[in-house]
Design an enzyme around this catalytic site. Structure first.
Site, mmCIF file in Angstrom:
data_model
loop_
_atom_site.group_PDB
_atom_site.id
_atom_site.type_symbol
_atom_site.label_atom_id
_atom_site.label_comp_id
_atom_site.label_asym_id
_atom_site.label_seq_id
_atom_site.Cartn_x
_atom_site.Cartn_y
_atom_site.Cartn_z
ATOM 1 N N ASN A 241 0.811 -1.223 0.000
ATOM 2 C CA ASN A 241 0.000 0.000 0.000
ATOM 3 C C ASN A 241 0.845 1.273 0.000
ATOM 4 O O ASN A 241 0.385 2.324 -0.416
ATOM 5 C CB ASN A 241 -1.028 -0.003 1.139
ATOM 6 C CG ASN A 241 -0.406 -0.096 2.498
ATOM 7 O OD1 ASN A 241 0.785 -0.399 2.624
ATOM 8 N ND2 ASN A 241 -1.182 0.145 3.527
ATOM 9 N N GLU A 339 4.907 -3.004 12.456
ATOM 10 C CA GLU A 339 3.891 -1.964 12.236
ATOM 11 C C GLU A 339 2.718 -2.690 11.604
ATOM 12 O O GLU A 339 2.756 -3.047 10.438
ATOM 13 C CB GLU A 339 4.486 -0.867 11.347
ATOM 14 C CG GLU A 339 3.736 0.436 11.437
ATOM 15 C CD GLU A 339 2.588 0.470 10.466
ATOM 16 O OE1 GLU A 339 1.462 0.137 10.890
ATOM 17 O OE2 GLU A 339 2.801 0.803 9.305
ATOM 18 N N CYS A 373 -3.040 1.652 6.919
ATOM 19 C CA CYS A 373 -3.277 1.186 8.289
ATOM 20 C C CYS A 373 -3.698 2.338 9.203
ATOM 21 O O CYS A 373 -4.201 2.096 10.294
ATOM 22 C CB CYS A 373 -2.036 0.491 8.820
ATOM 23 S SG CYS A 373 -0.559 1.448 8.527
ATOM 24 N N GLU A 554 8.828 3.641 13.919
ATOM 25 C CA GLU A 554 9.610 4.027 12.747
ATOM 26 C C GLU A 554 9.688 5.543 12.723
ATOM 27 O O GLU A 554 8.969 6.229 13.440
ATOM 28 C CB GLU A 554 8.928 3.513 11.474
ATOM 29 C CG GLU A 554 8.948 2.002 11.393
ATOM 30 C CD GLU A 554 8.575 1.459 10.023
ATOM 31 O OE1 GLU A 554 7.624 1.980 9.420
ATOM 32 O OE2 GLU A 554 9.245 0.508 9.579
#
Ligand code: ADP
Length: 576
Positions: A241, A339, A373, A554
């Protein structure tokens, strides 16, 4: 994150007999002999117990694999003519694994199709690699680790800056590639590019600012120095994505910290990753420091997890796969950054600026066709502003323009696969069966006869009202262009609904009351909270979730720390 998959793989076993031109192909017997020796090497690599011995065996394996790949790649993987016509710099269209600075096919010649989700047509083939190629890549990364990790941070940063410059210069081609393989509108590819490329530059600079600590023992007789050292070889696994920025977010801090990397991009979007490797090569990132293997997710993942040489795995993807990786990494006690999925609530309080809230919901909920997400999955609206909010939202969502991401004016592209459309459709049907009303959308579009988009994976931009917590979409990640609206009547109810999920990645709310903003931000069980704002991503700010949305962060200085081990050096200096 979920919703991908469904890619076709071509098991294009190459012919093993005959001749092409003057070049005699190896016989099956000869191939078996070569495979036999490779397999023996694999077994010997598996049976050694120390990382050093394993590295040596894997390194020999790498040489064999390269030779084998040359012999078996008939025909080699490559781009389709349609894809070639779209990209100005044809050398960016890489379709082989990048291992130790070499472009190699899968050892057994198997290939994977890359499909344009807007048309359903194949645009390239890439290697369907597995454990062997991954072990070769790990060996290359392990061989380079010492030299790369010991280079001064400033030198590593300078090389990363050269990569940054190469990538910036390739913006037009890279963003077209992203749109062609992921389906997202060009404007969104450009947004992702700008966001992702900033990570390369930021970590190139941050690498030079790493500093440890000096601590005094309570009795004064010792000094403790806390050193920050690179963790080692990193396995990075990225989703489709964000085919570009999920790579730069992992690879840039890893290389800046002094780690070397074996990257497995999504099987749906390997072309952007391989173009980044081509640019890394041009920038002079030493061969073996960054390696990319495309193909069989499970086989590549297992090889990364099993290897004692791989010290860390950085992953973005579904919670289900994240759990598998966490379990698989236990055997070698790997560090993990995960993640994972999200189920973001967006609360509209009664004092919110409704117009601004509507704009923010549309952008957050329909970005990338709802396939991120941190996309808004559940809009919780106070009963006092509910009807005005729904009317404005429906109008705005109806105005979204569905189409190919390459066409100007398109504001919503396709989903990633036919299976993804099926999953969204099922969730909408479940909601409607349980009492939701379709304010707009709620179906697949029909294109005119002969339109190339008939083969694409589209779903209409959709608003559902009357959504309730017994619906599947309240609990499961939506991953589609659907905005369900839920009603609430008190702050407590809104916060409880927002937290009523296994996920804890991003949450948003709109209010003009400063005290409420503070109280609600503290009570939301999420790693990231947007207050009157949905653009919550930046290279300077930590990105990550709580609960089953993941581990670690991150971006930012915290993202760099994920690739560094702390070492305590104790110096005895005697009594005072
Ligand atoms: P999505 O449903 O969004 O595709 P996934 O979690 O399935 O999310 O995929 C994210 C990344 O994880 C992709 O690169 C995919 O190939 C990879 N992946 C999927 N299954 C596995 C696995 N068993 N081991 C390692 N990587 C995997």
């Amino acid at each position: 994150m979920t919703g991908g998959g469904g890619r076709r793989s071509l098991y294009a076993a190459p012919p093993l007999h005959g001749t092409i031109g003057s070049c005699r192909r190896p016989s099956f017997v000869a191939m078996s002999a070569l495979f036999g020796s490779t397999r023996r090497l694999l077994l010997s690599a598996a049976s050694v117990s120390t990382p050093v011995l394993a590295a040596v065996s894997e390194s020999r394996l790498s040489t064999h694999l390269a030779a084998l790949a040359t012999l078996t790649s008939t025909p080699p993987c490559g781009p389709s003519p349609d894809l070639s016509a779209e990209i100005k710099d044809s050398k960016l269209l890489r379709t082989q694994n990048y291992v130790g600075g070499q472009w190699i096919e899968a050892a057994d010649g198997r290939q994977l199709e890359v499909v344009n989700p807007a048309t359903g047509k194949m645009i390239a083939t890439v290697p369907l690699s597995g454990a062997n190629e991954t072990r070769a890549a790990i060996a290359e990364a392990a061989t380079q680790f010492d030299a790369w990790g010991r280079r001064p941070a400033k030198e590593r940063g300078a090389i990363l800056k050269r990569w940054h410059a190469e990538v910036v210069a390739a913006r037009d081609d890279i963003t077209r590639l992203m749109t062609l393989e992921s389906g997202k509108p060009l404007a969104e590819s450009r947004g992702e590019f700008d966001n992702g490329v900033a990570s390369i530059e930021w970590f190139a600079e941050e690498a030079t600012r790493t500093c440890g600590d000096v601590l005094e023992s309570p009795d004064g007789s010792r000094r403790f120095m806390v050193l920050k050292q690179p963790v080692g070889v990193v396995g990075a696994i990225t989703p489709w994505n964000f085919p570009f920025s999920m790579i730069t977010r992992k690879v840039s801090p890893a290389l800046a910290a002094g780690c070397t990397v074996v990257l497995k991009p999504s099987e749906s979007t390997p072309l952007t990753a391989l173009a980044l490797a081509e640019l890394a090569d041009r920038a002079g990132i030493p061969h073996g420091v960054l390696n990319i293997v495309t193909g069989d997710a499970k086989a590549i993942g297992e090889a990364l997890l099993k290897s004692e040489l791989v010290r860390k795995v950085g992953f973005t993807g579904s919670t289900a796969v994240g759990k598998l990786l966490m379990a698989g990494g236990a055997a070698t006690v790997k560090r993990m950054s995960l993640e994972l999925g999200g189920n973001a609530p967006f609360i509209v309080f009664e004092d919110a600026d409704v117009e601004k809230a509507v704009t923010a919901v549309v952008s957050s909920s329909h970005r990338n066709s709802g396939q991120t997400c941190i996309c808004t999955n559940r809009v919780l609206v106070h009963e006092a502003v509910h009807d005005a909010f729904v009317a404005a939202l429906t109008q705005r969502v109806q105005a979204l323009r569905l189409g190919s991401g390459l066409e100007s004016g398109t504001t919503q592209g396709p989903l990633i696969s036919a299976a993804a459309v099926d999953r969204v459709e099922e969730k909408v049907q479940d909601a409607v069966a349980k009492g939701a009303s379709v304010a707009c959308g709620g179906a697949r579009p029909s294109w005119g006869a002969g339109s190339p988009l008939t083969g694409g994976f589209f779903y209409q931009p959709t608003v559902l009202t009357g959504a309730t917590i017994d619906m599947r979409m309240f609990h499961e990640e939506l991953f589609g262009p659907v905005t369900p609206v839920y009603k609430f009547s008190s702050d407590d109810e809104a916060v409880q609904m927002a937290n009523n999920t296994q996920y804890g990645l991003a949450a948003y709310f709109f209010t003009q009351d400063l005290s409420r903003a503070w109280r609600v931000a503290e009570r939301l069980e999420y790693g990231m909270v947007g207050v009157n704002e949905v653009a919550i991503t930046s290279e300077v700010a930590p990105f990550g979730g709580v609960k089953q949305s993941g581990l670690g962060r991150e971006q930012s200085k915290y993202g760099l720390a994920e690739f560094q081990d702390l070492k305590t050096v104790c110096l005895g200096i005697g009594p005072r």
